[in-house]
Write an enzyme that holds these catalytic residues in place. Sequence first.
Site, PDB file in Angstrom:
ATOM      1  N   GLU A 235       0.701  -1.562  -0.111  1.00 28.39           N
ATOM      2  CA  GLU A 235      -0.128   0.007   0.517  1.00 28.39           C
ATOM      3  C   GLU A 235       0.564   1.471   0.261  1.00 28.39           C
ATOM      4  O   GLU A 235       0.659   2.362   1.065  1.00 28.39           O
ATOM      5  CB  GLU A 235      -1.307  -0.056   1.185  1.00 28.39           C
ATOM      6  CG  GLU A 235      -1.777  -1.261   1.771  1.00 28.39           C
ATOM      7  CD  GLU A 235      -3.293  -1.265   0.981  1.00 28.39           C
ATOM      8  OE1 GLU A 235      -3.107   0.101   1.158  1.00 28.39           O
ATOM      9  OE2 GLU A 235      -3.984  -1.919   0.701  1.00 28.39           O
ATOM     10  N   ARG A 239       1.903   1.998  -7.704  1.00 26.49           N
ATOM     11  CA  ARG A 239       1.656   1.766  -8.273  1.00 26.49           C
ATOM     12  C   ARG A 239       1.003   2.736  -9.166  1.00 26.49           C
ATOM     13  O   ARG A 239       0.540   2.465 -10.442  1.00 26.49           O
ATOM     14  CB  ARG A 239       0.182   1.346  -7.819  1.00 26.49           C
ATOM     15  CG  ARG A 239      -0.222  -0.117  -9.350  1.00 26.49           C
ATOM     16  CD  ARG A 239      -1.264  -1.166  -8.505  1.00 26.49           C
ATOM     17  NE  ARG A 239      -1.784  -2.144  -9.942  1.00 26.49           N
ATOM     18  CZ  ARG A 239      -1.753  -3.055  -9.440  1.00 26.49           C
ATOM     19  NH1 ARG A 239      -1.898  -3.438  -9.084  1.00 26.49           N
ATOM     20  NH2 ARG A 239      -2.135  -3.768 -10.827  1.00 26.49           N
ATOM     21  N   ASN A 243       0.246   4.812 -14.167  1.00 25.56           N
ATOM     22  CA  ASN A 243      -0.919   5.260 -15.257  1.00 25.56           C
ATOM     23  C   ASN A 243       0.039   6.951 -15.683  1.00 25.56           C
ATOM     24  O   ASN A 243      -0.930   7.838 -16.471  1.00 25.56           O
ATOM     25  CB  ASN A 243      -1.867   5.878 -14.027  1.00 25.56           C
ATOM     26  CG  ASN A 243      -2.947   5.066 -13.862  1.00 25.56           C
ATOM     27  OD1 ASN A 243      -2.672   3.747 -14.620  1.00 25.56           O
ATOM     28  ND2 ASN A 243      -3.231   4.947 -12.696  1.00 25.56           N
TER      29      ASN A 243
END
Length: 362
Positions: A235, A239, A243
């Site tokens: 977490e 990530r 994008n």
Amino acid sequence: MVTSVSVRHALGSYPVYVEPGVLARLGDLVERHLARRRVALVADASVYRLLREGRLADARWEGTALTFPEGERSKTRETWSRLTDELLRLGFGRDSALVALGGGVAGDLAGFVAATYMRGIPFLQVPTTLLAMLDASVGGKTGVDTAQGKNLIGAFHPPVAVVADPLVLATLPDREYRAGLAEAVKHGLIADREYFGWIETSSDALVRRDPATLEHLVQRSVEIKAEVVGEDERETGRRAILNAGHTVAHALEQATEFRLPHGEAVGLGLVAEAALATGLGLATPEAGARVAALLEQLGLPTRVREPVGEERVIAAMASDKKNRAGGIRFALPRGLGTMGPGPDWTTEATEPAIRAALRAIS
Ligand SMILES: NC(=O)c1ccc[n+]([C@@H]2O[C@H](COP(=O)([O-])OP(=O)(O)OC[C@H]3O[C@@H](n4cnc5c(N)ncnc54)[C@H](O)[C@@H]3O)[C@@H](O)[C@H]2O)c1
Ligand SMILES: [Zn+2]
């Protein structure tokens, strides 16, 4: 023994076998990873035809095979429903397993069938497009599209293994092939300056689809995506850097009603978002300039071919974010191989700044 990259996820990890010729050993790998299971192949019909004609490297398949018409339009609940009905009719039980053969559509669709059939059966993935090899087959996301949008119904269901044979890319249409290269450029930009430089010096070999060069490309891209995805299990939010280029890319795809292929949209998105990062004073112009030059070397567009309309693109970006609080956010580069700033990994931009950045690609 073939080389593999290991992809970690919440419940364990799986290997990605990358090697020219590895598909000759598909039977062995199915035996190793899906031992004692009743296995059905689920394939895109056009890729399945290549397999039957002996044109999909050295891949062979003798067992049950279910197919669906090629393309994004098959990635629906209707196809899911037909495939699961066929498996039921054939008497496939809890001890069964699937092999997903084809591009990202086959992986997402067959993966979603596997995720839901009998509450989940294992599947092995055989990606046959460059995009699926170096991007879609890593991360465990499966699903289908609906009229409201892409990938809205799905499940997290990692494969037991991925078998990526660069030799199958020989038959891939040029535009599909180059689309995959855009995601590799993204991987270099977000995480590895040296890899980016290697893509620059290897661009001729990549355009020729040289198998050894492709082997390294797929391996390094899979490593980068696996590293980022694996880290996010804890977490960290990192990530989001995957994008990069995608806020603009998704808006361009939507504004062109998906006539613009995803990979081309990603390339354009990387150029526009690098310009945005420069405009906001986050990055020096070097990153944007080298991204644009590299895309050109690889035969990818750096400007939109048809006028898309700035208003439509901005509106698409705003609607994409309608379910989240706040303005439009971007995962931006600070330089080649460095993204940020953390810990959010994304930066909100004002509309005038976004408009100025879009001019870099229009
Ligand atoms: N799960 C994820 O994390 C993830 C990530 C990125 C993209 N995706 C999904 O992937 C999909 C796009 O994947 P794609 O670009 O691979 O599209 P695709 O699966 O539709 O394949 C593109 C075309 O190439 C053809 N093809 C495939 N392999 C071939 C070969 N070896 N030779 C000749 N033709 C071949 C197919 O028949 C198809 O017409 C989208 O649905 C996207 O949402 C998923
Ligand atoms: Zn993408």
